[in-house]
Scaffold this motif. Structure first.
Motif, mmCIF file in Angstrom:
data_model
loop_
_atom_site.group_PDB
_atom_site.id
_atom_site.type_symbol
_atom_site.label_atom_id
_atom_site.label_comp_id
_atom_site.label_asym_id
_atom_site.label_seq_id
_atom_site.Cartn_x
_atom_site.Cartn_y
_atom_site.Cartn_z
ATOM 1 N N TYR A 103 0.832 -1.206 0.000
ATOM 2 C CA TYR A 103 0.000 0.000 0.000
ATOM 3 C C TYR A 103 0.871 1.262 0.000
ATOM 4 O O TYR A 103 0.656 2.187 -0.778
ATOM 5 C CB TYR A 103 -0.940 0.003 1.217
ATOM 6 C CG TYR A 103 -1.715 1.288 1.371
ATOM 7 C CD1 TYR A 103 -2.910 1.479 0.696
ATOM 8 C CD2 TYR A 103 -1.224 2.323 2.160
ATOM 9 C CE1 TYR A 103 -3.609 2.670 0.804
ATOM 10 C CE2 TYR A 103 -1.906 3.520 2.269
ATOM 11 C CZ TYR A 103 -3.099 3.688 1.596
ATOM 12 O OH TYR A 103 -3.778 4.874 1.702
ATOM 13 N N GLU A 104 1.882 1.280 0.880
ATOM 14 C CA GLU A 104 2.762 2.451 0.991
ATOM 15 C C GLU A 104 3.490 2.726 -0.319
ATOM 16 O O GLU A 104 3.612 3.869 -0.756
ATOM 17 C CB GLU A 104 3.806 2.235 2.099
ATOM 18 C CG GLU A 104 3.247 2.129 3.511
ATOM 19 C CD GLU A 104 2.519 3.393 3.967
ATOM 20 O OE1 GLU A 104 2.806 4.488 3.434
ATOM 21 O OE2 GLU A 104 1.641 3.269 4.849
ATOM 22 N N ASP A 107 1.095 4.007 -2.861
ATOM 23 C CA ASP A 107 0.643 5.353 -2.490
ATOM 24 C C ASP A 107 1.696 6.395 -2.847
ATOM 25 O O ASP A 107 1.371 7.478 -3.328
ATOM 26 C CB ASP A 107 0.316 5.406 -0.993
ATOM 27 C CG ASP A 107 -0.502 6.652 -0.642
ATOM 28 O OD1 ASP A 107 -1.490 6.907 -1.356
ATOM 29 O OD2 ASP A 107 -0.144 7.353 0.316
ATOM 30 N N THR A 110 1.480 7.100 -6.578
ATOM 31 C CA THR A 110 0.256 7.775 -7.028
ATOM 32 C C THR A 110 0.089 9.166 -6.424
ATOM 33 O O THR A 110 -0.608 10.002 -6.989
ATOM 34 C CB THR A 110 -0.987 6.917 -6.706
ATOM 35 O OG1 THR A 110 -0.893 6.458 -5.354
ATOM 36 C CG2 THR A 110 -1.071 5.716 -7.630
ATOM 37 N N GLN A 111 0.724 9.428 -5.274
ATOM 38 C CA GLN A 111 0.696 10.797 -4.744
ATOM 39 C C GLN A 111 1.421 11.718 -5.716
ATOM 40 O O GLN A 111 1.052 12.883 -5.869
ATOM 41 C CB GLN A 111 1.349 10.868 -3.353
ATOM 42 C CG GLN A 111 0.555 10.195 -2.233
ATOM 43 C CD GLN A 111 -0.818 10.814 -1.987
ATOM 44 O OE1 GLN A 111 -1.066 11.968 -2.319
ATOM 45 N NE2 GLN A 111 -1.737 10.019 -1.429
ATOM 46 N N GLY A 300 -4.161 8.691 -5.242
ATOM 47 C CA GLY A 300 -3.468 7.956 -4.186
ATOM 48 C C GLY A 300 -3.868 6.494 -4.194
ATOM 49 O O GLY A 300 -4.707 6.066 -4.982
ATOM 50 N N ALA A 301 -3.228 5.715 -3.306
ATOM 51 C CA ALA A 301 -3.580 4.300 -3.180
ATOM 52 C C ALA A 301 -4.860 4.182 -2.366
ATOM 53 O O ALA A 301 -5.038 4.887 -1.373
ATOM 54 C CB ALA A 301 -2.450 3.523 -2.511
ATOM 55 N N LYS A 302 -5.755 3.334 -2.799
ATOM 56 C CA LYS A 302 -7.039 3.128 -2.127
ATOM 57 C C LYS A 302 -7.246 1.631 -1.954
ATOM 58 O O LYS A 302 -6.600 0.818 -2.615
ATOM 59 C CB LYS A 302 -8.190 3.677 -2.986
ATOM 60 C CG LYS A 302 -8.036 5.121 -3.410
ATOM 61 C CD LYS A 302 -8.306 6.075 -2.264
ATOM 62 C CE LYS A 302 -7.945 7.506 -2.645
ATOM 63 N NZ LYS A 302 -7.995 8.405 -1.497
#
Lengths: 325, 325
Positions: A103-104, A107, A110-111, A300-302
């Motif tokens: 996830y990190e 994220d 994608t940030q 972002g990651a979802k």
């Protein structure tokens, strides 16, 4: 008036990618742009367009969401960060222990790229995860039980295939009915791994292999079989092909909770799937639609936890309320 | 560090309001400010603070969300628009046919007041609605079946009570097992009302009432019983109290769908509730938490379809991913 369709690409053309290709035909608001694959086009048995893995950014203006269909073991950790630089993505990353770190990583990408990546979509993780959360939310006092099966575990099947003398094998994970029923009655039992699932193996031996030795190696195998009751059936290659080449799966998430003065309340979500990959593909596509809608407002990651149900459907609020509420 | 609790008020102190009062104790991040009731404080058997219905706006700075616990038939249509002028609200409005119109009415108020109102929360409408939508999203080709029971229908019980000669009555709605099993096997049957549910009545007669006449009036009653197979049992008042004063309910939403080349896929969500109102209360509270979180970013009338799962839980994304995904 026809609204513009959501333009989908597939990355990876195994069981999951093929499932997405079929599922798109069931969703009139989605269209398939093409398939990213490392294999040469002539080796893929499809009439869909093949997109090059070498210049993934070159399709930027043609694709709204890429459905990442690689495997969790080797592909997704490398491919998703690459694609999420240019595209909204959904994937079915399912190595539970590694999800927080994954996830990190996604994220971070994608940030910067300002794209949406919905990770770990499917049924477990995915719909089962949502139901575990629903259970905890609506019945804060209680226990949650996840049972899997009857279904094939690829990991366990592969573990058997690595044993010397084994030509091929299929392993089914079966929930133990007696324990399921206890849970359904609200008894809230404490259950060990052995009390929840049985492991049932169908094994084809190489010529001259030792049955007893192979069976012993299976049932005593650490992390895979030693904590379970395991049955081993030796069958012919023909029988394995004929009877065990499907990909059924399923299971149930049961929340057994209490409200007020010891009032029993049971919630259950269950799946009975003739094809695990085809169902996962279908879930991925609904989340691809959601990713597209979300991409106008956020990035972002979802995870499935961030997606409100309304985003999964191609129709608007008023129609939804009227038809399904 | 202790985070500030979400301040909840209850409006209406029937079964639902009492359920919310109990459920708050199971949710450490929520606290009860008090109960709005039309009845005088001394008539309510509670130690909670009683809030005045005459100056509802006077508690504006003390309450984050009001859980509206009145009935759909008489209370909610009048009370929710009144409260939504000043407060975020959640309610369990369940007259399916009137929901679209009710939605518009509440939306109009909340667009002006800039408050959030989540309407029609509970299990049906509510969790069953979400599962009907999930079924359509993940299996676009298929049929959805909703079965209710075994559970008490207040509407049907009341209809029996209105028959001359009837002292008291309870009506259970029972799903027909044979039909449920057909659906679970993926046969996608077309089912009439009669094929889906049985109606089972327990009736206490007034002295001197005519059994045959009462039974005939029940089983032929339009809209309530004439489209169903109905059994009528005459019992004593004591037996009714002893055996039929609980409020169990439940049911299942089954989506039977197909993917690929005719592959059967079945999703099912089911509830088995010892107390219908206590469970509904517990669901209302989780959505009250969500309403509070949403109120910082948006306003207007909402339904369960607008609420992402993450909003229902008191913990943050990272912990959720780790524990439940």
């Amino acid at each position: 008036m026809e609204t513009k369709k959501v333009r989908i690409a597939i990355c990876g053309y195994g069981n999951l990618g093929k499932g997405v290709e079929k599922a798109i035909k069931q969703n009139p608001d989605l269209e398939l742009v093409g398939i990213f694959s490392r294999r040469p086009a002539e080796k893929l048995n499809t009439t869909s367009a093949i997109l090059s893995m070498n210049n993934i950014e070159s399709y930027k203006d043609l694709i709204d969401v890429v459905v990442m269909c690689g495997g969790s073991a080797n592909d997704l950790e490398e491919q998703v960060p690459k694609f999420a630089k240019y595209y909204n993505t959904v994937d079915s990353f399912d190595t539970h222990a590694k999800i927080p770190e994954y996830y990190e990583k996604v994220d971070e990408v994608t940030q910067k790229s300002k794209k949406i990546s919905i990770i770990s979509v499917g049924w477990d993780p995915g719909l089962f995860s949502i139901n575990r959360l629903y259970g905890e939310s609506f019945l804060p006092e209680g226990n949650t039980y996840t049972f899997w099966g009857k279904g094939i575990s690829q990991g366990h099947s592969n573990a058997i295939r690595r044993i010397p003398g084994v030509k091929d094998a299929v392993q089914y994970t079966n929930p133990i009915k007696k324990s399921v029923n206890k849970v359904r009655r609200g008894e809230m039992p404490e259950l060990t791994a052995r009390q929840m699932h049985l492991r049932e193996c169908f094994v084809v031996l190489e010529d001259g292999a030792n049955k007893e030795e192979v069976e012993k190696q299976i049932v005593t195998m650490k992390n895979y079989f030693s904590d379970y009751d395991t049955t081993v059936n030796f069958i012919s290659e023909e029988e394995l092909k004929e009877k065990h080449s499907g990909m059924p799966h399923g299971g149930f998430v049961i929340r057994s909770g209490k409200t007020g003065e010891n009032t029993k309340q049971i919630m259950e979500f269950s799946l009975n799937l003739e094809s695990n990959p085809e169902f996962t593909s279908s879930v991925l596509l609904a989340y691809a639609r959601a990713a597209f809608k979300m991409s106008f407002k956020e990035y972002g990651a979802k995870t499935v936890y961030d997606v409100s149900p309304i985003l999964l459907m191609p129709i608007g609020r008023k129609e939804l309320i009227k038809k399904y509420l």
